[in-house]
Design an enzyme around this catalytic site. Structure first.
Site, PDB file in Angstrom:
ATOM      1  CB  SER A 138      -0.857   0.007   1.263  1.00 26.48           C
ATOM      2  OG  SER A 138      -1.444   1.275   1.447  1.00 26.48           O
ATOM      3  CE1 TYR A 153      -3.271  -2.090   5.483  1.00 31.18           C
ATOM      4  CE2 TYR A 153      -2.537   0.049   4.681  1.00 31.18           C
ATOM      5  CZ  TYR A 153      -3.055  -1.207   4.436  1.00 31.18           C
ATOM      6  OH  TYR A 153      -3.348  -1.593   3.151  1.00 31.18           O
TER       7      TYR A 153
HETATM    8  N1  LIG Z   1      -8.832  -1.757  -0.098  1.00 30.35           N
HETATM    9  C1  LIG Z   1      -7.913  -0.818  -0.244  1.00 30.35           C
HETATM   10  O1  LIG Z   1      -8.236   0.369  -0.461  1.00 30.35           O
HETATM   11  C2  LIG Z   1      -6.465  -1.170  -0.170  1.00 30.35           C
HETATM   12  C3  LIG Z   1      -5.522  -0.155  -0.430  1.00 30.35           C
HETATM   13  C4  LIG Z   1      -4.164  -0.481  -0.394  1.00 30.35           C
HETATM   14  C5  LIG Z   1      -3.764  -1.779  -0.125  1.00 30.35           C
HETATM   15  N2  LIG Z   1      -4.697  -2.744   0.143  1.00 30.35           N
HETATM   16  C6  LIG Z   1      -4.215  -4.097   0.438  1.00 30.35           C
HETATM   17  O2  LIG Z   1      -4.887  -5.042  -0.389  1.00 30.35           O
HETATM   18  C7  LIG Z   1      -4.940  -6.321   0.280  1.00 30.35           C
HETATM   19  C8  LIG Z   1      -6.362  -6.827   0.292  1.00 30.35           C
HETATM   20  O3  LIG Z   1      -7.156  -5.876   0.965  1.00 30.35           O
HETATM   21  P1  LIG Z   1      -8.732  -5.849   0.869  1.00 30.35           P
HETATM   22  O4  LIG Z   1      -9.101  -4.422   0.738  1.00 30.35           O
HETATM   23  O5  LIG Z   1      -9.220  -6.849  -0.107  1.00 30.35           O
HETATM   24  O6  LIG Z   1      -9.074  -6.309   2.376  1.00 30.35           O
HETATM   25  P2  LIG Z   1     -10.299  -7.143   2.980  1.00 30.35           P
HETATM   26  O7  LIG Z   1     -11.498  -6.991   2.128  1.00 30.35           O
HETATM   27  O8  LIG Z   1     -10.355  -6.741   4.410  1.00 30.35           O
HETATM   28  O9  LIG Z   1      -9.794  -8.654   2.862  1.00 30.35           O
HETATM   29  C9  LIG Z   1      -8.692  -9.090   3.614  1.00 30.35           C
HETATM   30  C10 LIG Z   1      -8.489 -10.567   3.349  1.00 30.35           C
HETATM   31  O10 LIG Z   1      -7.358 -10.988   4.137  1.00 30.35           O
HETATM   32  C11 LIG Z   1      -7.752 -12.156   4.827  1.00 30.35           C
HETATM   33  N3  LIG Z   1      -6.950 -12.391   6.034  1.00 30.35           N
HETATM   34  C12 LIG Z   1      -6.802 -11.606   7.121  1.00 30.35           C
HETATM   35  N4  LIG Z   1      -6.004 -12.191   8.023  1.00 30.35           N
HETATM   36  C13 LIG Z   1      -5.627 -13.388   7.481  1.00 30.35           C
HETATM   37  C14 LIG Z   1      -4.811 -14.449   7.901  1.00 30.35           C
HETATM   38  N5  LIG Z   1      -4.213 -14.454   9.116  1.00 30.35           N
HETATM   39  N6  LIG Z   1      -4.619 -15.502   7.076  1.00 30.35           N
HETATM   40  C15 LIG Z   1      -5.208 -15.537   5.867  1.00 30.35           C
HETATM   41  N7  LIG Z   1      -6.035 -14.579   5.409  1.00 30.35           N
HETATM   42  C16 LIG Z   1      -6.228 -13.517   6.214  1.00 30.35           C
HETATM   43  C17 LIG Z   1      -9.221 -11.947   5.133  1.00 30.35           C
HETATM   44  O11 LIG Z   1      -9.807 -13.173   5.516  1.00 30.35           O
HETATM   45  P3  LIG Z   1     -11.157 -13.245   6.462  1.00 30.35           P
HETATM   46  O12 LIG Z   1     -12.315 -13.112   5.518  1.00 30.35           O
HETATM   47  O13 LIG Z   1     -11.044 -14.586   7.110  1.00 30.35           O
HETATM   48  O14 LIG Z   1     -11.068 -12.109   7.445  1.00 30.35           O
HETATM   49  C18 LIG Z   1      -9.676 -11.427   3.793  1.00 30.35           C
HETATM   50  O15 LIG Z   1      -9.826 -12.498   2.874  1.00 30.35           O
HETATM   51  C19 LIG Z   1      -4.364  -6.072   1.677  1.00 30.35           C
HETATM   52  O16 LIG Z   1      -3.003  -6.455   1.683  1.00 30.35           O
HETATM   53  C20 LIG Z   1      -4.500  -4.572   1.844  1.00 30.35           C
HETATM   54  O17 LIG Z   1      -3.577  -4.058   2.764  1.00 30.35           O
HETATM   55  C21 LIG Z   1      -6.025  -2.470   0.126  1.00 30.35           C
END
Ligand SMILES: NC(=O)c1ccc[n+]([C@@H]2O[C@H](COP(=O)([O-])OP(=O)(O)OC[C@H]3O[C@@H](n4cnc5c(N)ncnc54)[C@H](OP(=O)(O)O)[C@@H]3O)[C@@H](O)[C@H]2O)c1
Length: 229
Positions: A138, A153
């Site tokens: 990120s 984060y």
């Molecule tokens: N959304 C944004 O704006 C944004 C911006 C920059 C970067 N990112 C990055 O993009 C990636 C995905 O984010 P997202 O927005 O899709 O987040 P999200 O919707 O909150 O999904 C997070 C995923 O990670 C899983 N997870 C959490 N802890 C885990 C563990 N210990 N082992 C395995 N899986 C685990 C969750 O599983 P559960 O369903 O079991 O909780 C879920 O499938 C992350 O690395 C985030 O930092 C996102």
């Protein structure tokens, strides 16, 4: 490159599911990692192609080792590991008014989880002709633009970026391309409403998934363009 074996951590929702959808639609075999098996099965059922839900908690080294053994038996190799799972976009705290327990959890999943998953699948990545490791990072982890806020984060993603560089160096002789990507602000559970669609964020991640042989390693990009470290 088609017919790849792609492992996605946190594949049951959000950006991980978006990446799984793109890869499956192109004919890759997708191992959709989910810490909750039922959630993984539900997500996999909604995707086209060869998608197998696998239980994967990045904080569980024994579980990762056991999954790697199963994947070795079933697929023989891993071509792409997408370290996508993450927790705690902690907008509610600052580095001076902070629950260090939350910081520890963020480091455990966002840094050590990605590290552990990479180590677990490394023997299988070494068996690939085109091995790739993708760190879903990120701009929040960019030291160049870091101010206050989201301490757990931001620190965990800055550390993940450092890990990207050290792994890229240490795996260069093995031809493993290791790159970090920022998906941009995306409308997921973590990103909240208002961000861009999951498909666009996932496409930003696919840049590092699809790199050709001899392509860059140790980079940090969004939509294929460099993000300052
Ligand atoms: N959304 C944004 O704006 C944004 C911006 C920059 C970067 N990112 C990055 O993009 C990636 C995905 O984010 P997202 O927005 O899709 O987040 P999200 O919707 O909150 O999904 C997070 C995923 O990670 C899983 N997870 C959490 N802890 C885990 C563990 N210990 N082992 C395995 N899986 C685990 C969750 O599983 P559960 O369903 O079991 O909780 C879920 O499938 C992350 O690395 C985030 O930092 C996102």
């Amino acid at each position: 490159m088609a017919d790849r074996v792609v492992v996605v951590t946190g594949g049951n929702r959000g950006l991980g599911l978006g990446v799984a959808r793109i890869c499956a639609g192109r004919g890759d075999t997708v191992l959709l990692g989910s810490r909750d098996p039922a959630a993984g099965e539900r997500a996999a059922r909604g995707l086209p192609g060869r998608v197998h839900a696998v239980q994967l908690d990045v904080t569980d080294p024994d579980g990762l080792a056991s999954l790697a053994r199963d994947v070795a038996a079933a697929e023989g190799r891993v071509d792409v590991l997408v370290n996508n799972a993450a927790v705690h976009y902690d907008t509610w705290q600052t580095s001076v008014d902070v629950d260090l327990g939350v910081v520890r959890e963020a480091l455990e999943t966002n840094l050590l989880g990605a590290w552990q998953a990479t180590l677990a699948f490394l023997p299988l990545l070494r068996r690939s002709a085109h091995p790739r490791v993708v760190m879903v990072s990120s701009e929040g982890g960019s030291l160049a633009s870091m101010r206050g806020g989201t301490p757990a984060y931001s620190v965990s993603k800055a550390a993940l970026n450092a890990l990207t560089r050290t792994l890229a160096g240490d795996l260069a002789r093995d031809r493993v391309l290791v790159n970090a990507v920022c998906p941009g602000w995306v409308a997921t559970d973590m990103g909240g409403p208002g961000g861009r669609p999951v498909a666009e964020g996932a496409a930003s991640i696919m840049f590092a998934v699809d790199l050709p042989d001899g392509g860059p390693t140790g980079t940090f990009t969004r939509d294929g363009r460099p993000v300052p470290w």
